[in-house]
Design a protein around this motif. Structure first.
Motif, PDB file in Angstrom:
ATOM      1  N   VAL A 209     -76.433  -2.601 -14.215  1.00  0.00           N
ATOM      2  CA  VAL A 209     -75.789  -4.089 -14.114  1.00  0.00           C
ATOM      3  C   VAL A 209     -75.273  -4.602 -13.010  1.00  0.00           C
ATOM      4  O   VAL A 209     -75.380  -5.649 -13.146  1.00  0.00           O
ATOM      5  CB  VAL A 209     -75.506  -4.471 -15.907  1.00  0.00           C
ATOM      6  N   ASP A 210     -74.642  -3.509 -12.808  1.00  0.00           N
ATOM      7  CA  ASP A 210     -73.845  -3.982 -11.260  1.00  0.00           C
ATOM      8  C   ASP A 210     -74.760  -4.106 -10.744  1.00  0.00           C
ATOM      9  O   ASP A 210     -73.721  -5.413  -9.262  1.00  0.00           O
ATOM     10  CB  ASP A 210     -73.132  -2.789 -11.359  1.00  0.00           C
ATOM     11  N   ALA A 211     -75.680  -4.486 -10.003  1.00  0.00           N
ATOM     12  CA  ALA A 211     -76.385  -5.301  -9.409  1.00  0.00           C
ATOM     13  C   ALA A 211     -76.977  -6.717  -9.324  1.00  0.00           C
ATOM     14  O   ALA A 211     -77.413  -7.694  -8.983  1.00  0.00           O
ATOM     15  CB  ALA A 211     -78.207  -4.374  -9.228  1.00  0.00           C
ATOM     16  N   LEU A 212     -76.335  -6.579 -10.865  1.00  0.00           N
ATOM     17  CA  LEU A 212     -75.791  -8.285 -11.068  1.00  0.00           C
ATOM     18  C   LEU A 212     -74.993  -9.452 -11.337  1.00  0.00           C
ATOM     19  O   LEU A 212     -74.506  -8.921 -11.509  1.00  0.00           O
ATOM     20  CB  LEU A 212     -77.382  -8.352 -12.676  1.00  0.00           C
ATOM     21  N   PRO A 213     -75.408 -10.097 -10.415  1.00  0.00           N
ATOM     22  CA  PRO A 213     -74.014 -10.845 -11.060  1.00  0.00           C
ATOM     23  C   PRO A 213     -73.359 -11.571 -11.926  1.00  0.00           C
ATOM     24  O   PRO A 213     -73.823 -11.259 -13.037  1.00  0.00           O
ATOM     25  CB  PRO A 213     -74.001 -12.483 -10.026  1.00  0.00           C
ATOM     26  N   LYS A 214     -72.457 -11.509 -12.602  1.00  0.00           N
ATOM     27  CA  LYS A 214     -71.052 -11.326 -13.104  1.00  0.00           C
ATOM     28  C   LYS A 214     -71.952 -13.712 -13.453  1.00  0.00           C
ATOM     29  O   LYS A 214     -71.879 -14.386 -12.429  1.00  0.00           O
ATOM     30  CB  LYS A 214     -69.874 -11.825 -13.226  1.00  0.00           C
ATOM     31  N   PRO A 215     -71.827 -13.837 -14.848  1.00  0.00           N
ATOM     32  CA  PRO A 215     -71.975 -15.570 -14.932  1.00  0.00           C
ATOM     33  C   PRO A 215     -70.852 -15.837 -13.659  1.00  0.00           C
ATOM     34  O   PRO A 215     -69.624 -15.159 -13.908  1.00  0.00           O
ATOM     35  CB  PRO A 215     -71.790 -15.598 -16.462  1.00  0.00           C
ATOM     36  N   LEU A 216     -71.350 -17.585 -13.805  1.00  0.00           N
ATOM     37  CA  LEU A 216     -70.153 -17.924 -12.692  1.00  0.00           C
ATOM     38  C   LEU A 216     -69.058 -18.385 -13.029  1.00  0.00           C
ATOM     39  O   LEU A 216     -68.039 -18.132 -12.675  1.00  0.00           O
ATOM     40  CB  LEU A 216     -71.136 -18.977 -11.508  1.00  0.00           C
ATOM     41  N   ALA A 217     -68.678 -18.930 -14.214  1.00  0.00           N
ATOM     42  CA  ALA A 217     -67.825 -19.193 -14.927  1.00  0.00           C
ATOM     43  C   ALA A 217     -68.060 -19.437 -16.704  1.00  0.00           C
ATOM     44  O   ALA A 217     -69.273 -20.033 -16.816  1.00  0.00           O
ATOM     45  CB  ALA A 217     -67.366 -20.638 -14.215  1.00  0.00           C
ATOM     46  N   ALA A 218     -67.397 -20.272 -17.065  1.00  0.00           N
ATOM     47  CA  ALA A 218     -67.367 -20.667 -18.493  1.00  0.00           C
ATOM     48  C   ALA A 218     -68.241 -21.999 -18.576  1.00  0.00           C
ATOM     49  O   ALA A 218     -68.105 -23.056 -17.582  1.00  0.00           O
ATOM     50  CB  ALA A 218     -65.645 -20.961 -19.620  1.00  0.00           C
ATOM     51  N   GLY A 219     -69.716 -21.593 -19.640  1.00  0.00           N
ATOM     52  CA  GLY A 219     -70.325 -22.659 -19.171  1.00  0.00           C
ATOM     53  C   GLY A 219     -71.133 -22.393 -18.357  1.00  0.00           C
ATOM     54  O   GLY A 219     -72.365 -23.443 -18.171  1.00  0.00           O
ATOM     55  N   THR A 220     -71.181 -21.516 -17.087  1.00  0.00           N
ATOM     56  CA  THR A 220     -72.464 -21.472 -16.258  1.00  0.00           C
ATOM     57  C   THR A 220     -73.040 -19.508 -16.321  1.00  0.00           C
ATOM     58  O   THR A 220     -72.245 -18.825 -16.169  1.00  0.00           O
ATOM     59  CB  THR A 220     -71.493 -21.504 -14.698  1.00  0.00           C
ATOM     60  N   PRO A 221     -74.266 -19.772 -16.714  1.00  0.00           N
ATOM     61  CA  PRO A 221     -74.124 -18.412 -16.567  1.00  0.00           C
ATOM     62  C   PRO A 221     -75.270 -17.907 -15.648  1.00  0.00           C
ATOM     63  O   PRO A 221     -75.105 -18.307 -14.943  1.00  0.00           O
ATOM     64  CB  PRO A 221     -75.819 -18.433 -18.135  1.00  0.00           C
ATOM     65  N   GLY A 222     -75.354 -16.299 -15.843  1.00  0.00           N
ATOM     66  CA  GLY A 222     -76.279 -15.987 -14.407  1.00  0.00           C
ATOM     67  C   GLY A 222     -77.322 -15.962 -15.015  1.00  0.00           C
ATOM     68  O   GLY A 222     -77.624 -16.324 -16.056  1.00  0.00           O
TER      69      GLY A 222
END
Length: 103
Positions: free
Chosen positions: A19-32
């Motif tokens: 899962v670390d190869a994938l980005p965290k969601p950018l911000a509240a309300g903006t999903p990965g």
């Protein structure tokens, strides 16, 4: 990274090898955003090696079953991270799509 469990049309989470190869969601309300095959999937949480609070079939893609290995080639099915461009943000059309998982 790649799938570590089959992903069915009714699945409410995605299990991946790293899962670390994938980005965290950018911000509240903006999903990965990830792509599994031709399906675009949005996620709001990473828990262990699992993506949760997912919305499948976004941006006009089709929800379908995905298997750990490609039935034709035998290769691992990869989960590709979205590049984070402005199309990463959800449109009104995508917000109306079925929301999967509150867990």
């Amino acid at each position: 990274t790649h799938l570590t469990a089959n992903l069915y049309t009714y699945s409410d989470s995605i299990s991946v090898a790293n899962v670390d190869a994938l980005p965290k969601p950018l911000a509240a309300g903006t999903p990965g955003v990830v792509w599994v095959g031709s399906e675009r999937i949005e996620y709001n949480r990473k828990v262990g090696n699992t993506l949760r609070d997912i919305t499948r079939g976004t941006d006009g893609s089709t929800i379908q079953d995905w298997y750990i290995t490609d039935p034709v080639t035998g290769d691992d099915v990869t989960v590709e991270a979205y590049d984070g461009s402005t199309r990463h943000k959800r449109s009104k059309h995508n917000r109306q799509r079925e929301r999967i998982s509150k867990q």
